[in-house]
Write an enzyme that holds these catalytic residues in place. Structure first.
Site, PDB file in Angstrom:
ATOM      1  CG  ASP A  30      41.956  35.490  34.320  1.00 46.91           C
ATOM      2  OD1 ASP A  30      41.331  36.298  35.008  1.00 46.91           O
ATOM      3  OD2 ASP A  30      42.088  34.302  34.633  1.00 46.91           O
ATOM      4  CD1 TRP A  37      33.957  35.371  34.663  1.00 44.16           C
ATOM      5  CD2 TRP A  37      32.274  33.981  35.181  1.00 44.16           C
ATOM      6  NE1 TRP A  37      34.405  34.088  34.522  1.00 44.16           N
ATOM      7  CE2 TRP A  37      33.397  33.214  34.840  1.00 44.16           C
ATOM      8  CE3 TRP A  37      31.099  33.320  35.544  1.00 44.16           C
ATOM      9  CZ2 TRP A  37      33.390  31.823  34.853  1.00 44.16           C
ATOM     10  CZ3 TRP A  37      31.087  31.928  35.559  1.00 44.16           C
ATOM     11  CH2 TRP A  37      32.231  31.195  35.215  1.00 44.16           C
ATOM     12  CG  ASP A  46      43.748  29.326  35.551  1.00 37.42           C
ATOM     13  OD1 ASP A  46      42.778  29.143  34.807  1.00 37.42           O
ATOM     14  OD2 ASP A  46      43.649  29.858  36.681  1.00 37.42           O
ATOM     15  CD  GLU A  87      41.487  31.859  40.467  1.00 34.58           C
ATOM     16  OE1 GLU A  87      40.419  31.283  40.280  1.00 34.58           O
ATOM     17  OE2 GLU A  87      41.582  33.098  40.502  1.00 34.58           O
TER      18      GLU A  87
HETATM   19  C1  FRU Z   1      41.116  33.890  37.389  1.00 33.21           C
HETATM   20  C2  FRU Z   1      40.112  32.819  36.952  1.00 33.21           C
HETATM   21  C3  FRU Z   1      40.850  31.608  36.409  1.00 33.21           C
HETATM   22  C4  FRU Z   1      39.829  31.000  35.487  1.00 33.21           C
HETATM   23  C5  FRU Z   1      39.155  32.216  34.909  1.00 33.21           C
HETATM   24  C6  FRU Z   1      37.696  32.024  34.618  1.00 33.21           C
HETATM   25  O1  FRU Z   1      40.607  35.169  37.421  1.00 33.21           O
HETATM   26  O2  FRU Z   1      39.265  32.493  38.020  1.00 33.21           O
HETATM   27  O3  FRU Z   1      41.310  30.726  37.416  1.00 33.21           O
HETATM   28  O4  FRU Z   1      40.426  30.207  34.502  1.00 33.21           O
HETATM   29  O5  FRU Z   1      39.312  33.260  35.860  1.00 33.21           O
HETATM   30  O6  FRU Z   1      37.172  33.117  33.934  1.00 33.21           O
END
Ligand code: FRU
Length: 517
Positions: free
Chosen positions: A50, A74, A181, A232
């Site tokens: 993000d 990730w 978020d 999110e």
């Molecule tokens: C959205 C998300 C958010 C979170 C982030 C973690 O893509 O899942 O909700 O803060 O990515 O990387």
């Protein structure tokens, strides 16, 4: 959910070996030259998701982003950082925020605290304040529910260096595991900061006089709108429409998007500093393609609403075949509202409400200025096929077409290896589509090789399109940006040809092809 991402890592290594055995990539190209885009932001190396904390300050745009520098999947999240003077050319900056004992640095926003309401400013310097979620992985692994909390950090040197607030976290979870978020705006009428927060299946609004003490105002959405997945990355934006303020709430959701996996819905309504009241309850998507997620707007940009999205989808983000880095951002898009037309379109549940607007996205003018026209034609007679190539076989990066009448058509990008990407329109269904079923490498994820569709929102009249194509992405802005689709694709060899085809013949009023310089 985060465990699921770790599971994906195993799947990723299996997919990589699969890839090598099945796909013959261009021997003359490197993975970088084949897949690193020309006009989309990518991290230098490592993982990105993000966009975070986007803010305009003293002539510079700041893009922070979810980043794991040590792998292309990730992992422990940091905030990466890049700056730009024009939203197109980005300079990489050192990592802004590192994980600490409270947790990883998840998504969030940044504001300029002009009046030093937080008291974090010094010597007359207004602080830049970042508000973000800290995710405490050991807590999640232990099966606890208090592992997502909101923290702040501030910068007194225009985002170069950051100090975390000593009293973090500033907003603790009421034992809800999806509590994240934060997107913060200044609400003039109540003279308070407003935080929109994603809480599993709804949005909560909090207010604060100083960015430190937060009070819950209300919640919205439990039984309304799309719920195919977790909510999110909200963003609450106000638009001035003929002197009237209309609020738009963006909510990303994963999975459950219109074309599988991640996508962003939006809601129109009133917001009084306490409660968001939606005008209608129909489901609207900001972008119908599979690859625009977690998009939010820049802070401190006056009346301009500029959004950048993460150009991927949690279905396969960890698996796409780039080697040094993973993920790109969408092009920056200017958002505006237009009145929804009254029409007899069976695909759209338009409520005919006088407050029924559509959210329109267009590439920002700064980007449009970077395209050089390579071909321009006017009033071509109806034809079944014509090339969309510049002299010397230059493949355009942007194709603008004004079409006299909505007719079935295919814009086909192809190479000599039987790979093709099609952007088109199906008049009978009144749908735009992007077909990447045979567009190259797809064996990293079952379901990637699919066709995405999107409704057309205007009556059967003239049609205008702008198609942006970079090495691995296509972005369609149709009917002035009323229908938008973003999709990734990974050809084994670059596309070298592009043509417009239509079985019944298509009349194009104007055709402009551009190259990115
Ligand atoms: C959205 C998300 C958010 C979170 C982030 C973690 O893509 O899942 O909700 O803060 O990515 O990387």
């Amino acid at each position: 959910m985060y465990f699921y991402r770790i599971f994906l890592l195993t799947a990723f290594f299996m997919a990589q070996s699969n890839l090598q055995s099945q796909v013959q990539l261009d021997a003359n190209a490197t993975n970088e030259s084949l897949y690193r885009p020309n006009f989309h932001f990518t991290p230098k190396k490592g993982w990105m998701n993000d966009p975070n904390g986007m803010i305009f300050l003293n002539g510079q745009y700041h893009l922070f982003y979810q980043h794991y520098p040590d792998a292309t999947v990730w992992g422990p999240m940091h905030w990466g950082h890049a700056t730009s003077k024009d939203l197109v050319q980005w300079d990489h900056q050192p990592i802004a925020l590192y994980p600490d004992s409270i947790g990883m640095i998840f998504s969030g926003s940044a504001v300029l605290d002009k009046n030093n309401t937080s008291g974090l400013g010094r010597n007359g310097v207004a602080p830049l304040v970042a508000i973000f979620t800290q995710h405490f992985m050991p807590g999640e692994k232990a099966g606890r529910t208090d592992f997502q909390n909101q923290s702040i950090a501030y910068s007194l040197d225009q985002g170069k260096t950051w100090t975390k607030y000593a009293g973090n976290p500033v907003l603790k979870t009421p034992n809800l595991k999806d509590f994240r978020d934060p997107k913060v705006i200044w609400h003039g009428p109540t003279q308070k900061w407003i935080m929109s927060l994603a809480v599993a299946n709804h949005i909560e609004f909090y207010s604060s006089p100083n960015l430190i003490n937060w009070t819950k105002e209300s919640e919205m959405g439990k039984d309304l709108f799309a719920h195919g997945g977790v909510w999110e990355c909200p963003d609450l934006l106000s638009f001035d429409v003929n002197g009237k303020t209309i609020w738009v709430l963006l909510v990303s959701m994963n999975p459950g998007g219109p074309n599988s996996g991640s996508a962003t819905q939006y809601m129109l309504g009133d917001f009084d500093g306490h409660v968001f009241k939606p005008f209608t309850t129909d489901i609207k998507w900001m972008d119908y393609g599979p690859d625009n997620y977690a998009g939010v707007s820049f802070s401190n940009l006056g009346d301009r609403k500029v959004l950048i999205g993460w150009m991927s989808n949690w279905n396969y983000a960890n698996l796409v075949p780039t080697e040094k880095w993973r993920s790109a951002m969408t092009v920056p898009r200017e958002l505006s509202l237009v009145k929804q037309e009254t029409h007899a379109n069976a695909n759209i549940n338009s409520s005919q409400n006088q407050n029924d607007f559509l959210l329109v996205s267009r590439p920002v003018k700064e980007l449009e200025a970077r395209f050089t026209k390579i071909i321009s034609k006017e009033k071509t007679v109806a034809e079944k096929e014509f090339p969309l190539m510049g002299a010397g076989k230059i493949l355009p990066n942007r194709i603008d077409l004004d079409i006299v009448k909505a007719t079935d058509f295919d814009i086909i990008f192809s190479n000599a290896y039987n790979e093709k990407l099609i952007v088109g329109y199906d008049a009978a269904k009144k749908q735009y589509f992007i077909d990447r079923r045979n567009a190259g490498v797809s064996n990293f994820h079952q379901g990637f090789a699919a066709m995405a569709t999107a409704p057309r929102f205007v009556a059967d009249a003239e049609m205008d399109l702008s198609v942006l194509i970079d090495k691995t992405s296509v972005e369609l802005f149709a009917d002035g940006g009323r229908t938008v689709m973003t999709a990734l694709f990974f050809p084994t060899h670059p596309f070298t040809n592009c043509s417009l085809q239509s079985k019944e013949g298509i009349s194009v009023k104007t055709m402009n092809l551009f190259s990115f310089k």
